[in-house]
Design a protein around this motif. Structure first.
Motif, PDB file in Angstrom:
ATOM      1  N   TRP A 205       0.822  -1.200   0.000  1.00 51.94           N
ATOM      2  CA  TRP A 205       0.000   0.000   0.000  1.00 51.94           C
ATOM      3  C   TRP A 205       0.862   1.258   0.000  1.00 51.94           C
ATOM      4  CZ3 TRP A 205      -1.326  -4.481   2.413  1.00 51.94           C
ATOM      5  CH2 TRP A 205      -2.606  -4.997   2.137  1.00 51.94           C
ATOM      6  N   THR A 206       0.326   2.311  -0.573  1.00 49.36           N
ATOM      7  CA  THR A 206       0.959   3.608  -0.441  1.00 49.36           C
ATOM      8  C   THR A 206       0.556   4.211   0.899  1.00 49.36           C
ATOM      9  OG1 THR A 206       1.236   5.773  -1.469  1.00 49.36           O
ATOM     10  CG2 THR A 206      -0.950   4.799  -1.606  1.00 49.36           C
ATOM     11  N   SER A 207       1.475   4.910   1.527  1.00 50.95           N
ATOM     12  CA  SER A 207       1.163   5.592   2.778  1.00 50.95           C
ATOM     13  C   SER A 207       0.321   6.830   2.476  1.00 50.95           C
ATOM     14  CB  SER A 207       2.463   6.003   3.486  1.00 50.95           C
ATOM     15  OG  SER A 207       2.175   6.752   4.639  1.00 50.95           O
ATOM     16  N   HIS A 208      -0.823   6.905   3.115  1.00 56.70           N
ATOM     17  CA  HIS A 208      -1.758   8.006   2.837  1.00 56.70           C
ATOM     18  C   HIS A 208      -2.600   8.244   4.083  1.00 56.70           C
ATOM     19  CE1 HIS A 208      -5.166  10.156   0.980  1.00 56.70           C
ATOM     20  NE2 HIS A 208      -4.289  10.517   0.059  1.00 56.70           N
ATOM     21  N   TYR A 209      -2.916   9.498   4.353  1.00 59.53           N
ATOM     22  CA  TYR A 209      -3.619   9.825   5.595  1.00 59.53           C
ATOM     23  C   TYR A 209      -4.986   9.140   5.689  1.00 59.53           C
ATOM     24  CZ  TYR A 209      -6.687  13.146   3.118  1.00 59.53           C
ATOM     25  OH  TYR A 209      -7.604  13.716   2.287  1.00 59.53           O
ATOM     26  N   LEU A 210      -5.566   8.765   4.560  1.00 60.56           N
ATOM     27  CA  LEU A 210      -6.867   8.113   4.581  1.00 60.56           C
ATOM     28  C   LEU A 210      -6.794   6.631   4.969  1.00 60.56           C
ATOM     29  CD1 LEU A 210      -8.524   9.633   1.374  1.00 60.56           C
ATOM     30  CD2 LEU A 210      -9.014  10.197   3.774  1.00 60.56           C
ATOM     31  N   ILE A 211      -5.601   6.003   4.805  1.00 61.58           N
ATOM     32  CA  ILE A 211      -5.511   4.568   5.112  1.00 61.58           C
ATOM     33  C   ILE A 211      -4.480   4.237   6.183  1.00 61.58           C
ATOM     34  CG2 ILE A 211      -6.237   3.967   2.767  1.00 61.58           C
ATOM     35  CD1 ILE A 211      -3.342   3.007   2.292  1.00 61.58           C
ATOM     36  N   ASN A 212      -3.640   5.181   6.570  1.00 58.77           N
ATOM     37  CA  ASN A 212      -2.568   4.872   7.517  1.00 58.77           C
ATOM     38  C   ASN A 212      -3.092   4.264   8.814  1.00 58.77           C
ATOM     39  OD1 ASN A 212      -0.636   5.703   5.736  1.00 58.77           O
ATOM     40  ND2 ASN A 212      -0.178   7.632   6.769  1.00 58.77           N
ATOM     41  N   PHE A 213      -4.249   4.738   9.275  1.00 61.93           N
ATOM     42  CA  PHE A 213      -4.823   4.226  10.522  1.00 61.93           C
ATOM     43  C   PHE A 213      -5.164   2.742  10.401  1.00 61.93           C
ATOM     44  CE2 PHE A 213      -8.491   3.327  13.250  1.00 61.93           C
ATOM     45  CZ  PHE A 213      -7.984   3.706  14.487  1.00 61.93           C
ATOM     46  N   TYR A 214      -5.502   2.308   9.184  1.00 61.21           N
ATOM     47  CA  TYR A 214      -5.933   0.927   8.965  1.00 61.21           C
ATOM     48  C   TYR A 214      -4.822   0.020   8.451  1.00 61.21           C
ATOM     49  CZ  TYR A 214     -10.381   3.466   8.945  1.00 61.21           C
ATOM     50  OH  TYR A 214     -11.429   4.275   9.264  1.00 61.21           O
ATOM     51  N   LEU A 215      -3.643   0.547   8.263  1.00 66.77           N
ATOM     52  CA  LEU A 215      -2.594  -0.182   7.559  1.00 66.77           C
ATOM     53  C   LEU A 215      -2.221  -1.494   8.239  1.00 66.77           C
ATOM     54  CD1 LEU A 215      -1.030   0.130   4.969  1.00 66.77           C
ATOM     55  CD2 LEU A 215       0.745   1.361   6.215  1.00 66.77           C
ATOM     56  N   SER A 216      -2.107  -1.492   9.553  1.00 67.72           N
ATOM     57  CA  SER A 216      -1.771  -2.728  10.259  1.00 67.72           C
ATOM     58  C   SER A 216      -2.866  -3.776  10.072  1.00 67.72           C
ATOM     59  CB  SER A 216      -1.560  -2.452  11.750  1.00 67.72           C
ATOM     60  OG  SER A 216      -1.187  -3.641  12.422  1.00 67.72           O
ATOM     61  N   ASP A 217      -4.133  -3.338  10.116  1.00 67.73           N
ATOM     62  CA  ASP A 217      -5.248  -4.261   9.886  1.00 67.73           C
ATOM     63  C   ASP A 217      -5.239  -4.785   8.458  1.00 67.73           C
ATOM     64  OD1 ASP A 217      -6.199  -3.980  12.480  1.00 67.73           O
ATOM     65  OD2 ASP A 217      -7.494  -2.290  11.950  1.00 67.73           O
ATOM     66  N   TYR A 218      -4.826  -3.942   7.500  1.00 72.71           N
ATOM     67  CA  TYR A 218      -4.726  -4.387   6.115  1.00 72.71           C
ATOM     68  C   TYR A 218      -3.704  -5.508   5.980  1.00 72.71           C
ATOM     69  CZ  TYR A 218      -7.527  -0.573   4.051  1.00 72.71           C
ATOM     70  OH  TYR A 218      -8.544   0.267   3.673  1.00 72.71           O
TER      71      TYR A 218
END
Length: 327
Positions: A257-270
């Protein structure tokens, strides 16, 4: 008595199910490796995977790199010491004026193979990717030319096998999100054209190679199931099996994934979802996310280490996900 035996059998089945589930999750974590860009980065992979497991590392080798034998031999020595298995992706040279990778000549291929044969890999099986995302014109001399790539793949495979050094061949991965309009060609149309040119072409490879990114925008949910999702490899394996009846094992040599403020919070769950539900597929031999260090540069938002070599959100997210896998 019968009721007691049934209860014991039920408990045993639950324990066996839990055991195999744990083993499957462990295997998902064990397939994780890393995509790096420079040989010297091999010493930093263990900052991300702080364990004693053998892991895979994908790295490009360009025609310009063969001038520095010592640098690459040091890379293979260090990889072995760090328990890292190289996957070498062949490359030519980049024409900055025309903004594309030069099409390889047979002379280039012979030189690359000769160089790789001269090195001590410290391992029996030697994994080679034959160039990159050729359904992009920028990756192939500004052209979309499956005819030329089919013949290059066949020639490269034959030349590698003639060395009798147990080279294993992987095809160029396709961009599974590419449109069917120049300067790209839709991935399965490209593969179909290769097959029409030479119905035996997939017999010249040993493993499949996939770039299964979470598209669109490298930021989609891991729960997506389309061919441009992280499950893209599944579409490729099924497609090639229909053409050839061959069941390939696969290396996913680029994803992430690209690091982005819309997904960073969910990145570990992804990452956790991918590990538990996608990358635990028994056909997957390795997943090497792109990229360990692409900062500074256009890949900064994908990087696990920043320009100061400090851990990024990708490193923390992946580590948290791997920790949650542990029983």
């Amino acid at each position: 008595m019968l009721k007691h035996q049934s209860k014991l059998l039920y408990i045993l089945l639950i324990l066996l199910f839990n055991f195999f589930s744990i083993k499957q999750l462990d295997a998902a974590g064990e397939v994780m490796g890393m995509h790096i860009l420079q040989p010297e980065e091999i010493t930093k992979v263990r900052r991300i995977y702080e364990d004693d497991l053998w892991r895979y590392v994908t790295i490009p080798l360009s025609i310009d790199d063969i001038r520095d034998w010592r640098r690459w031999q040091n890379f293979f020595h260090e990889a072995h010491q760090q328990k890292l298995i190289p996957i070498i992706r062949l490359a030519t040279s980049y024409d900055r004026e025309r903004d594309y990778w030069v099409i390889p000549t047979r002379k280039d291929i012979v030189a690359l193979v000769s160089f790789l044969s001269s090195l001590n890999w410290h391992q029996e099986e030697k994994l080679i990717i034959v160039f990159n995302e050729v359904n992009h014109a920028k990756e192939w001399g500004g052209k979309i030319d499956p005819f030329a790539y089919t013949h290059v793949l066949k020639f490269t495979s034959n030349w590698l096998r003639s060395e009798n050094l147990n080279f294993k061949i992987l095809p160029a991965a396709m961009d599974l999100a590419a449109a069917d309009a120049f300067p790209t060609m839709e991935a399965f149309n490209y593969l179909q054209t290769m097959y029409q040119i030479d119905p035996e072409i997939f017999n010249y490879i040993d493993y499949w190679n996939s770039h299964s990114y979470p598209n669109p925008g490298f930021s989609a949910s891991p729960r997506n199931t389309g061919q441009n999702s992280i499950r893209g490899f599944n579409y490729e394996l099924n497609y090639v099996r229909e053409l050839t009846t061959r069941d390939f094992q696969v290396f996913i040599t680029e994803t992430g994934w690209t690091s982005h403020y819309l997904i960073n919070f969910y990145l570990s769950d992804y990452y956790l979802y991918a590990l538990e539900n996608v990358w635990n597929d028994e056909r997957i031999l390795a997943v090497t996310p792109f990229v360990m260090k692409g900062d500074p540069g256009p890949f900064a938002s994908f990087s696990f280490l920043d320009y100061e070599e400090k851990a990024t959100i990708h490193t923390f997210a992946l580590k948290r996900a791997l920790k949650k896998l542990s029983p």
